[in-house]
Design a protein around this motif. Structure first.
Motif, PDB file in Angstrom:
ATOM      1  N   MET A 130       0.850  -1.186   0.000  1.00 15.61           N
ATOM      2  CA  MET A 130       0.000   0.000   0.000  1.00 15.61           C
ATOM      3  C   MET A 130       0.886   1.236   0.000  1.00 15.61           C
ATOM      4  SD  MET A 130      -3.205   1.172   2.376  1.00 15.61           S
ATOM      5  CE  MET A 130      -4.354   0.187   1.417  1.00 15.61           C
ATOM      6  N   GLU A 131       0.605   2.136  -0.943  1.00 14.04           N
ATOM      7  CA  GLU A 131       1.349   3.377  -1.078  1.00 14.04           C
ATOM      8  C   GLU A 131       0.487   4.540  -0.582  1.00 14.04           C
ATOM      9  OE1 GLU A 131       4.388   3.469  -1.865  1.00 14.04           O
ATOM     10  OE2 GLU A 131       4.771   1.566  -2.893  1.00 14.04           O
ATOM     11  N   PRO A 132       1.099   5.669  -0.195  1.00 11.17           N
ATOM     12  CA  PRO A 132       0.314   6.834   0.229  1.00 11.17           C
ATOM     13  C   PRO A 132      -0.739   7.240  -0.803  1.00 11.17           C
ATOM     14  CG  PRO A 132       2.623   7.176   0.758  1.00 11.17           C
ATOM     15  CD  PRO A 132       2.553   5.902  -0.032  1.00 11.17           C
ATOM     16  N   GLU A 133      -0.397   7.120  -2.078  1.00  7.32           N
ATOM     17  CA  GLU A 133      -1.338   7.510  -3.135  1.00  7.32           C
ATOM     18  C   GLU A 133      -2.593   6.638  -3.135  1.00  7.32           C
ATOM     19  OE1 GLU A 133       0.612   5.143  -6.891  1.00  7.32           O
ATOM     20  OE2 GLU A 133       1.617   6.916  -6.129  1.00  7.32           O
ATOM     21  N   ASN A 134      -2.485   5.424  -2.577  1.00  7.37           N
ATOM     22  CA  ASN A 134      -3.659   4.557  -2.473  1.00  7.37           C
ATOM     23  C   ASN A 134      -4.555   4.975  -1.317  1.00  7.37           C
ATOM     24  OD1 ASN A 134      -1.264   1.998  -3.043  1.00  7.37           O
ATOM     25  ND2 ASN A 134      -2.583   2.888  -4.613  1.00  7.37           N
ATOM     26  N   VAL A 135      -3.981   5.641  -0.327  1.00  3.42           N
ATOM     27  CA  VAL A 135      -4.715   6.009   0.885  1.00  3.42           C
ATOM     28  C   VAL A 135      -5.331   7.403   0.768  1.00  3.42           C
ATOM     29  CG1 VAL A 135      -4.543   6.290   3.391  1.00  3.42           C
ATOM     30  CG2 VAL A 135      -3.114   4.597   2.215  1.00  3.42           C
ATOM     31  N   LEU A 136      -4.604   8.317   0.136  1.00  4.69           N
ATOM     32  CA  LEU A 136      -5.005   9.730   0.123  1.00  4.69           C
ATOM     33  C   LEU A 136      -6.424   9.992  -0.379  1.00  4.69           C
ATOM     34  CD1 LEU A 136      -1.664  11.385  -1.063  1.00  4.69           C
ATOM     35  CD2 LEU A 136      -2.753  11.641   1.165  1.00  4.69           C
ATOM     36  N   PRO A 137      -6.892   9.334  -1.448  1.00  4.40           N
ATOM     37  CA  PRO A 137      -8.238   9.663  -1.947  1.00  4.40           C
ATOM     38  C   PRO A 137      -9.362   9.431  -0.936  1.00  4.40           C
ATOM     39  CG  PRO A 137      -6.988   8.468  -3.602  1.00  4.40           C
ATOM     40  CD  PRO A 137      -6.198   8.390  -2.336  1.00  4.40           C
ATOM     41  N   ASP A 138      -9.150   8.529   0.018  1.00  2.74           N
ATOM     42  CA  ASP A 138     -10.206   8.195   0.985  1.00  2.74           C
ATOM     43  C   ASP A 138     -10.102   8.996   2.283  1.00  2.74           C
ATOM     44  OD1 ASP A 138     -11.214   6.264  -0.759  1.00  2.74           O
ATOM     45  OD2 ASP A 138      -9.775   4.777  -0.042  1.00  2.74           O
ATOM     46  N   ILE A 139      -9.114   9.864   2.393  1.00  2.00           N
ATOM     47  CA  ILE A 139      -8.920  10.618   3.631  1.00  2.00           C
ATOM     48  C   ILE A 139      -9.689  11.935   3.575  1.00  2.00           C
ATOM     49  CG2 ILE A 139      -7.223  11.863   5.026  1.00  2.00           C
ATOM     50  CD1 ILE A 139      -5.226   9.715   4.398  1.00  2.00           C
ATOM     51  N   GLU A 140     -10.387  12.240   4.650  1.00  2.00           N
ATOM     52  CA  GLU A 140     -11.147  13.482   4.735  1.00  2.00           C
ATOM     53  C   GLU A 140     -10.522  14.402   5.793  1.00  2.00           C
ATOM     54  OE1 GLU A 140     -15.189  12.544   5.481  1.00  2.00           O
ATOM     55  OE2 GLU A 140     -15.522  11.626   3.500  1.00  2.00           O
ATOM     56  N   VAL A 141     -10.628  15.702   5.548  1.00  2.00           N
ATOM     57  CA  VAL A 141     -10.078  16.700   6.462  1.00  2.00           C
ATOM     58  C   VAL A 141     -11.190  17.687   6.811  1.00  2.00           C
ATOM     59  CG1 VAL A 141      -8.385  18.538   6.751  1.00  2.00           C
ATOM     60  CG2 VAL A 141      -7.770  16.477   5.483  1.00  2.00           C
ATOM     61  N   SER A 142     -11.358  17.963   8.103  1.00  2.00           N
ATOM     62  CA  SER A 142     -12.421  18.873   8.536  1.00  2.00           C
ATOM     63  C   SER A 142     -11.955  20.327   8.465  1.00  2.00           C
ATOM     64  CB  SER A 142     -12.840  18.548   9.966  1.00  2.00           C
ATOM     65  OG  SER A 142     -11.793  18.876  10.874  1.00  2.00           O
ATOM     66  N   GLU A 143     -12.922  21.237   8.470  1.00  2.00           N
ATOM     67  CA  GLU A 143     -12.602  22.658   8.447  1.00  2.00           C
ATOM     68  C   GLU A 143     -11.844  23.066   9.705  1.00  2.00           C
ATOM     69  OE1 GLU A 143     -12.237  26.291   6.733  1.00  2.00           O
ATOM     70  OE2 GLU A 143     -13.121  24.483   5.833  1.00  2.00           O
TER      71      GLU A 143
END
Length: 645
Positions: free
Chosen positions: A243-256
């Motif tokens: 698993m690479e960071p690029e595989n994880v990043l699309p599913d990560i959410e960041v709050s305001e």
């Protein structure tokens, strides 16, 4: 021990001196009284140095670490038995013996390191800093140690740092302050800048007849003699958890709230925008009254030059675009940065002197708007969260493997994909020559050499530990089947072998021709005459050579021969392509009479000092071994490496 962590430590506390010292060991410690021992008085020792033991477990770990590092770079994997036969075990033992000798000498000298100093040293290593705060983070330290060496604890790291610092204190104390005499540098300069001219007779493959093609029988015999050049690579079939960071990043959410908090933190710590910068001057007064008068005059509109002249002051200390800490007296900078605006203020300095501090310019702090930084802030937060996810996944996967799970089971528990691959070479190619490049959104095995190295390092049938990929991802592998290297079919390598056969026989013919011609040249025939007799494939030229500058076209040995020859002497060698032959005659030798520039003298002086350091460390090493004779426990080493069966 962590290569990335100790790579930093060694650069700081050890430098090149310890490397030089170990270099003497690699020449052969037997020269200095170190012997192999087949006795088992100390079954838990890899070596005995005086009365101290070199721990067998430490040796085993160091040996396997060095073998692993070698295999990661080598085209073909070396086994433990092959590494032992090549002498790797002795190199590792020699290095550990040197470390023990230095620690013994540190004990004798009474050197010690304060525990707090060692701890502070660890805390100052950037590899352990939190990505957000930029400060030492114990959790980050544990993460790094776990990824690099799962057996290393923070306490062990501190103890190792303690040893490293003592090593640096010991060695630096031996060679500190050594300066080579200037005459050494001047003589070295004259040697390096001596100029020579030479006449060359260059012979290429056209100077000899083209060899006839060999029979298939002779070509097969040639291939058998040079088997290594005609062997198909080893292929491995494997299972890969990745698993690479690029595989994880699309599913990560960041709050305001997280975005605002990250923005505020970076503003507060000065990571965003530019800090306020000020220009200020410090005028020294005789007493408080005079300082007040100076301040009042400047605040009333007079220039600094006018005030200096009116009061007969010394020239002011000027700090243009300077930080608060740039001033010679800390209170001057503090005052300048505490003032509300441009102007003057009276202060009493750190040593009772009275000053008038004048702020002449203020460049305001620039604070970017959160909107302009929003995309960067989101990317940073996502990257940090991806790193945390991968760290947590690493722990889950590694714990699962340690408990007997397969890669498939451990990957499922951590939510990481696992895939099986067909037979692949060390270059990431299938047996039909296709490269496993993958897709833009899913990079293949061939794009990550670190994964390929691990694949060809691992043993057959084991679910191996998690490791970090080249792109800061995680991976673990299992080798399912190995097809060993085999001799390639004759028809497949025939053209390659035929070309090599022609090169070999052409080289032999050129060597024989140059042998014949140099006899004639040394008998008095000119190189021009020889070239005229040879005709095609020969050329005469003249060159100018300086030792400090590489001469293009010449092989290394020929260059050495020409610089070692006297005027009129004739030598021979190969060209830099390794095939052509060259006969050369030295025509002139011109010493350099120019004065040596200071910067060149300094550089050459440093080189000479390094040579003196080497001599001193050699003597130091011999003295330590004389006082603490060393024996390598060969029987114990063979047993721990599994070579006694």
């Amino acid at each position: 021990m962590s290569q990335s962590v100790f790579g930093s430590i060694k650069k700081v506390v050890m430098g090149t001196l310890f490397v030089i010292l170990v270099g003497f060991l690699l020449i052969g410690l037997s020269m200095f009284g170190v012997t192999d021992a087949f006795i088992s008085q100390s079954r838990d020792a890899a070596a005995v140095v005086g009365k101290e033991k070199v721990d067998l477990n430490a040796f085993d770990k160091a040996f396997r670490s060095q073998l692993s590092d070698y295999n990661k770079e080598a085209p073909e994997r070396m086994t433990t038995k092959q590494a032992y036969a090549s002498g790797l075990h002795r190199q590792v033992a020699d290095s550990l013996i040197t470390e023990t000798l230095i620690q013994l000498d540190a004990d004798a000298l009474g050197l010690d390191v304060n525990g707090r100093d060692a701890l502070e040293f660890v805390e100052n290593l950037e590899v352990f800093n939190n990505e957000i705060t930029g400060k030492f983070d114990k959790n980050k330290m544990r993460q790094q140690l776990y990824l690099i060496d799962r057996d290393m604890t923070p306490k062990q790291l501190e103890e190792d740092v303690h040893k490293q610092i003592r090593r640096g204190q010991t060695i630096s104390g031996i060679v500190a302050g050594i300066v080579a005499p200037t005459i050494f540098a001047k003589q070295r300069f004259k040697f390096l800048t001596e100029q020579r001219t030479a006449q060359l007779l260059h012979l290429n493959n056209d100077a000899v007849p083209t060899p006839q093609d060999p029979s298939d029988e002779d070509l097969r015999a040639f291939i058998d003699t040079n088997k290594a050049a005609y062997i198909a690579p080893q292929y491995r079939r494997f299972t890969l958890l990745r698993m690479e960071p690029e595989n994880v990043l699309p599913d990560i959410e960041v709050s305001e709230e997280e975005i605002v908090a990250q923005y505020d933190y970076k503003i507060e710590t000065g990571q965003l925008g530019s800090a306020e910068i000020r220009s200020y001057q410090q005028l020294v007064a005789n007493d408080k009254d005079q300082a007040d008068q100076i301040t009042a005059e400047i605040n009333a509109g007079k220039s600094i030059d006018e005030v200096v002249e009116a009061f007969g002051l010394d020239a002011p200390l000027v700090y243009d675009n300077a930080a608060a800490g740039a001033s010679s007296d800390p209170k001057t900078g503090e005052t300048a940065y505490n003032m509300a605006d441009i102007g003057a203020q009276t202060i009493q300095g750190s040593f009772s002197s009275w000053y008038s501090v004048v702020v002449t310019n203020i460049t305001p702090r620039i604070v970017p708007d959160i909107k302009t930084e929003r995309a960067n802030l989101i990317q940073e937060l996502k990257t940090n969260k991806a790193g945390q996810f991968l760290y947590d996944a690493t722990s889950t996967i590694q714990d699962g493997i340690d408990q007997g799970m397969t890669l498939e089971e451990a990957g499922k528990a951590a939510g990481v994909s696992v895939a099986s691959y067909g037979f692949t070479s060390r270059l990431g190619q299938t047996r039909d020559g296709k490269s496993l490049e993958g897709l833009p959104h899913a990079k293949g095995v061939a794009t990550d050499d670190k994964i390929l190295k691990e694949i060809f390092l691992a043993d057959l049938g084991y679910d191996n530990d998690v490791f970090e990929t080249s792109n800061n991802g995680i991976a673990a592998i299992r080798i399912d089947e190995i097809k060993e290297s085999t001799q390639r079919p004759f028809d497949e390598v025939r053209d390659q072998a035929l070309a090599a056969w022609h090169i070999k026989h052409t080289s032999e013919a050129l060597a024989q021709l140059s042998n014949d011609l140099i006899v004639r040249a040394r008998s008095g025939e000119s190189l021009e005459t020889l070239a005229a007799d040879i005709g095609e494939g020969s050329e005469v030229s003249e060159i100018t050579m300086i030792r400090a500058v590489n001469t293009p076209g010449l092989g290394a040995q020929l260059t050495i021969n020409l610089f070692g020859a006297s005027v009129g002497e004739i030598v021979r060698g190969t060209a830099d392509n390794g095939l052509d032959r060259i006969i050369g005659q030295v025509l002139t030798i011109t010493p350099n009479t120019d004065a040596v520039e200071r910067n060149i003298t300094d550089t050459l002086g440093v080189q000479a000092a390094q040579a003196l350091n080497s001599d001193i460390l050699d003597a130091y090493h011999r003295a330590l071994l004389k006082e603490n004779p060393a024996r390598i426990m060969t029987e114990n080493i063979e047993r721990t490496l599994g070579l006694d069966q």
